[in-house]
Design a protein around this motif. Sequence first.
Motif, PDB file in Angstrom:
ATOM      1  N   GLU A  83       0.857  -1.193   0.000  1.00 27.31           N
ATOM      2  CA  GLU A  83       0.000   0.000   0.000  1.00 27.31           C
ATOM      3  C   GLU A  83       0.892   1.241   0.000  1.00 27.31           C
ATOM      4  O   GLU A  83       2.070   1.161   0.393  1.00 27.31           O
ATOM      5  N   ASP A  86       4.131   2.037   2.276  1.00 25.86           N
ATOM      6  CA  ASP A  86       4.733   0.829   2.865  1.00 25.86           C
ATOM      7  C   ASP A  86       6.222   0.778   2.540  1.00 25.86           C
ATOM      8  O   ASP A  86       6.629   1.092   1.417  1.00 25.86           O
ATOM      9  N   LYS A 217      -2.369 -10.359   5.234  1.00 29.64           N
ATOM     10  CA  LYS A 217      -1.956  -8.972   4.917  1.00 29.64           C
ATOM     11  C   LYS A 217      -2.928  -8.355   3.915  1.00 29.64           C
ATOM     12  O   LYS A 217      -3.309  -7.193   4.028  1.00 29.64           O
ATOM     13  N   ALA A 220      -6.102  -7.397   5.498  1.00 29.84           N
ATOM     14  CA  ALA A 220      -6.007  -6.284   6.459  1.00 29.84           C
ATOM     15  C   ALA A 220      -5.683  -4.953   5.776  1.00 29.84           C
ATOM     16  O   ALA A 220      -5.372  -3.964   6.447  1.00 29.84           O
ATOM     17  N   ARG A 221      -5.753  -4.921   4.450  1.00 28.99           N
ATOM     18  CA  ARG A 221      -5.425  -3.666   3.731  1.00 28.99           C
ATOM     19  C   ARG A 221      -6.330  -2.523   4.180  1.00 28.99           C
ATOM     20  O   ARG A 221      -7.520  -2.726   4.419  1.00 28.99           O
ATOM     21  N   LYS A 222      -5.740  -1.324   4.207  1.00 27.19           N
ATOM     22  CA  LYS A 222      -6.549  -0.143   4.551  1.00 27.19           C
ATOM     23  C   LYS A 222      -7.248   0.372   3.283  1.00 27.19           C
ATOM     24  O   LYS A 222      -8.319   0.948   3.338  1.00 27.19           O
ATOM     25  N   SER A 223      -6.589   0.153   2.122  1.00 33.00           N
ATOM     26  CA  SER A 223      -7.159   0.662   0.860  1.00 33.00           C
ATOM     27  C   SER A 223      -7.477  -0.516  -0.061  1.00 33.00           C
ATOM     28  O   SER A 223      -6.909  -1.597   0.082  1.00 33.00           O
ATOM     29  N   LYS A 224      -8.382  -0.262  -1.004  1.00 34.72           N
ATOM     30  CA  LYS A 224      -8.721  -1.280  -2.000  1.00 34.72           C
ATOM     31  C   LYS A 224      -7.503  -1.586  -2.864  1.00 34.72           C
ATOM     32  O   LYS A 224      -6.714  -0.668  -3.157  1.00 34.72           O
TER      33      LYS A 224
END
Length: 369
Positions: A83, A86, A217, A220-224
């Motif tokens: 992401e 990162d 992982k 658990a992504r914050k973004s698509k």
Amino acid sequence: MNNLLDGIEEVLLMGPGPSSVPPQVYEAIGKKTLGHLDPYFLKIMDELKERLRTLLNTKNNLTVPISGTGSAGMEACFVNLVEPGDRALILVNGVFGVRMREVASRLGANVDALEFTWGAPVAVADVAKKLGETPYRIVAVVHAETSTGVRNPVDEIGALLRGSDTIYLVDTVTSLGGIEVRMDDWGIDALYSGTQKCLSCPPGLAPLSFSEKAMAKLGARKSKVPNWYLDISLIANYWGQNRVYHHTAPVNMTYALYQALLLILEEGTQKVFKRHLDNHLLLVKGLEEMGLKMVVEEPWRLPMLNTVWCPEGIDELAVRRRLRSEFKIEIGGGLGPLAGKIWRIGLMGHTARKENVERFLDALRKSIS
Ligand SMILES: Cc1ncc(COP(=O)(O)O)c(C=O)c1O
């Protein structure tokens, strides 16, 4: 109407890929196209996944061929596991490490590249030092660097990351099917390959596998995932039990990969690896008898991709052109800083045979004399 396809000749593919395709794989491609959700095709998909797991030495549920070439596999890994912001550490000792750095950077990752001499392996001590200084979300390396002929110590790098939170990503485009790949034992979380090297298929699919840790992982992504086509969670819904349409699978290429994996497993993986090694040794012996020098030190040489210095006073490109036109053999030239200086001789998959090595050595002898 003129049909250029009628003029395609049989060329012995001894370059960096694609490699020669065995007749059984051509036959597989020519079988009747089924619907991509046809129950019989679904059975083929399931068996293919199981065979890929066997070759990769993994139990990973998410083990599938991505539609696209090896680079699509590379993109798929990065786009799902990285992401913006990162921290990514890319170990670079050739063209494909450079490509990984580019792909990760385009996704907005905070990329560090640890660079090593082209033609030498990644130095594990340097990686350990770097990891001691900075925590990374992802560490990526190429197992078999096709641009230089170097095998990187993927198992030792994996040992450095064991028990950590870091995702370990490995490119096995050139290695898979030619040397051992032990995904689970080496602690690899994400891996991709390509069909056109030691798997002896035409180009077009990229085998890919994600560990549970990689899947977690992803979950658990914050973004698509910014790329719809390569979004693994969507692809997993088609290749898993749900069978939800995502995109139309390349059905006949899937047959080809299925058949190619069958051939490797029927011959026996250890026998296949030994065939690559034996023919590599035969090739090196022949090249050295001609007075040529290998680029890579012996312990790090790849059996399936042999790099040799072009001797002083010899026109590297003219030799390759003569091999192709007079002897119907394709080999590769150097890339990047090695362009014009080396030849890359592939012994991948079906190509790795004694008669091919002998034919090539004879043709090269005539072409440089
Ligand atoms: C090590 C490695 N990684 C990635 C790729 C990219 O694969 P493709 O050309 O199939 O997209 C290649 C292709 O030669 C390769 O050798």
